[in-house]
Design a protein around this motif. Structure first.
Motif, PDB file in Angstrom:
ATOM      1  N   LEU A   4     -20.917 -48.346 -78.685  1.00  0.00           N
ATOM      2  CA  LEU A   4     -19.461 -47.581 -78.687  1.00  0.00           C
ATOM      3  C   LEU A   4     -18.178 -47.510 -78.266  1.00  0.00           C
ATOM      4  O   LEU A   4     -18.212 -48.742 -77.710  1.00  0.00           O
ATOM      5  CB  LEU A   4     -20.571 -47.260 -77.066  1.00  0.00           C
ATOM      6  N   GLU A   6     -14.745 -46.250 -76.325  1.00  0.00           N
ATOM      7  CA  GLU A   6     -14.510 -44.474 -75.410  1.00  0.00           C
ATOM      8  C   GLU A   6     -12.666 -44.957 -75.962  1.00  0.00           C
ATOM      9  O   GLU A   6     -12.299 -45.907 -76.039  1.00  0.00           O
ATOM     10  CB  GLU A   6     -14.502 -45.429 -73.674  1.00  0.00           C
ATOM     11  N   SER A  21     -13.326 -39.377 -75.424  1.00  0.00           N
ATOM     12  CA  SER A  21     -14.377 -39.646 -75.898  1.00  0.00           C
ATOM     13  C   SER A  21     -14.993 -40.948 -75.840  1.00  0.00           C
ATOM     14  O   SER A  21     -14.214 -42.369 -75.583  1.00  0.00           O
ATOM     15  CB  SER A  21     -13.685 -38.985 -77.613  1.00  0.00           C
ATOM     16  N   CYS A  22     -16.387 -40.995 -76.526  1.00  0.00           N
ATOM     17  CA  CYS A  22     -17.042 -42.160 -76.832  1.00  0.00           C
ATOM     18  C   CYS A  22     -17.930 -41.529 -78.206  1.00  0.00           C
ATOM     19  O   CYS A  22     -18.324 -40.897 -78.613  1.00  0.00           O
ATOM     20  CB  CYS A  22     -17.986 -42.504 -76.331  1.00  0.00           C
ATOM     21  N   ALA A  23     -17.268 -42.568 -79.208  1.00  0.00           N
ATOM     22  CA  ALA A  23     -17.794 -42.554 -80.582  1.00  0.00           C
ATOM     23  C   ALA A  23     -18.676 -43.758 -80.649  1.00  0.00           C
ATOM     24  O   ALA A  23     -18.671 -44.980 -80.425  1.00  0.00           O
ATOM     25  CB  ALA A  23     -16.428 -42.884 -81.684  1.00  0.00           C
ATOM     26  N   ARG A  71     -21.738 -32.983 -76.512  1.00  0.00           N
ATOM     27  CA  ARG A  71     -21.364 -34.104 -77.564  1.00  0.00           C
ATOM     28  C   ARG A  71     -21.372 -33.221 -79.034  1.00  0.00           C
ATOM     29  O   ARG A  71     -21.755 -32.115 -79.100  1.00  0.00           O
ATOM     30  CB  ARG A  71     -23.060 -34.889 -77.357  1.00  0.00           C
ATOM     31  N   ASP A  72     -21.164 -33.846 -79.944  1.00  0.00           N
ATOM     32  CA  ASP A  72     -20.830 -33.584 -81.561  1.00  0.00           C
ATOM     33  C   ASP A  72     -21.621 -34.573 -82.116  1.00  0.00           C
ATOM     34  O   ASP A  72     -21.516 -35.728 -82.845  1.00  0.00           O
ATOM     35  CB  ASP A  72     -19.833 -33.462 -82.114  1.00  0.00           C
ATOM     36  N   LYS A  75     -20.389 -35.595 -86.001  1.00  0.00           N
ATOM     37  CA  LYS A  75     -19.265 -36.810 -85.325  1.00  0.00           C
ATOM     38  C   LYS A  75     -20.109 -38.163 -84.810  1.00  0.00           C
ATOM     39  O   LYS A  75     -19.105 -39.029 -84.357  1.00  0.00           O
ATOM     40  CB  LYS A  75     -18.058 -36.232 -84.730  1.00  0.00           C
ATOM     41  N   ASN A  76     -21.198 -38.049 -83.732  1.00  0.00           N
ATOM     42  CA  ASN A  76     -21.504 -39.350 -83.465  1.00  0.00           C
ATOM     43  C   ASN A  76     -20.322 -39.620 -81.936  1.00  0.00           C
ATOM     44  O   ASN A  76     -20.362 -40.884 -82.172  1.00  0.00           O
ATOM     45  CB  ASN A  76     -22.039 -40.515 -83.710  1.00  0.00           C
ATOM     46  N   THR A  77     -20.263 -38.808 -81.457  1.00  0.00           N
ATOM     47  CA  THR A  77     -19.581 -38.375 -80.225  1.00  0.00           C
ATOM     48  C   THR A  77     -19.855 -37.565 -79.599  1.00  0.00           C
ATOM     49  O   THR A  77     -20.850 -36.622 -79.355  1.00  0.00           O
ATOM     50  CB  THR A  77     -18.307 -38.063 -81.057  1.00  0.00           C
ATOM     51  N   TYR A  79     -18.880 -36.691 -75.645  1.00  0.00           N
ATOM     52  CA  TYR A  79     -16.610 -35.880 -74.692  1.00  0.00           C
ATOM     53  C   TYR A  79     -17.253 -36.073 -73.329  1.00  0.00           C
ATOM     54  O   TYR A  79     -18.232 -35.178 -72.297  1.00  0.00           O
ATOM     55  CB  TYR A  79     -16.253 -34.886 -75.189  1.00  0.00           C
ATOM     56  N   CYS A  95     -18.871 -45.577 -71.103  1.00  0.00           N
ATOM     57  CA  CYS A  95     -19.596 -44.861 -72.467  1.00  0.00           C
ATOM     58  C   CYS A  95     -21.062 -45.895 -72.097  1.00  0.00           C
ATOM     59  O   CYS A  95     -21.011 -46.531 -72.386  1.00  0.00           O
ATOM     60  CB  CYS A  95     -19.497 -44.589 -73.488  1.00  0.00           C
TER      61      CYS A  95
END
Length: 123
Positions: A4, A6, A21-23, A71-72, A75-77, A79, A95
């Protein structure tokens, strides 16, 4: 586990908004419940918000009505939209992820953590 990262923290004035955001890495992001925690200097880490893999959400009372987690999965993200910020929101925001659909509010229930992003709200 997932990795993760952020982003989105910063210095803002009271009343302003920020979106964190957290990818996440990995192909099974949609199977994880995601959460945001925060820790202010000298204080214990506290739960902020969480979102199930199926989309249901849960918030700490202190942020309810001001913060929105989303979450999306494409996009593996995940928010965290933070509105009406005040000085008490100043903290490092982390995150976290746990596999499955259960929302937990204690940090030890989460398997993966990001490195954190600093949010500072000036009054």
């Amino acid at each position: 586990q997932v990795q993760l990262v952020e982003s989105g923290g910063g210095l803002v004035q009271a009343g302003a908004s920020l979106r964190l955001s957290c990818a996440a890495s990995g192909r099974t992001f949609s199977s994880y419940t995601m959460a945001w925690f925060r820790q202010a200097p000298g204080k214990e880490r506290e739960f902020v918000a969480a979102i199930r893999s199926t989309g249901g959400t849960y918030y700490a009372d202190s942020v309810k009505g001001r913060f929105t987690i989303s979450r999306d999965n494409a996009k593996n993200t995940v928010y965290l939209q933070m509105n009406s910020l005040n000085s008490e929101d100043t903290a490092s925001y982390y995150c976290a992820a746990r596999y499955g659909v259960l929302i937990k509010t204690t940090g030890r229930e989460y398997d993966s953590w990001g490195q954190g992003t600093q949010v500072t709200v000036s009054s």
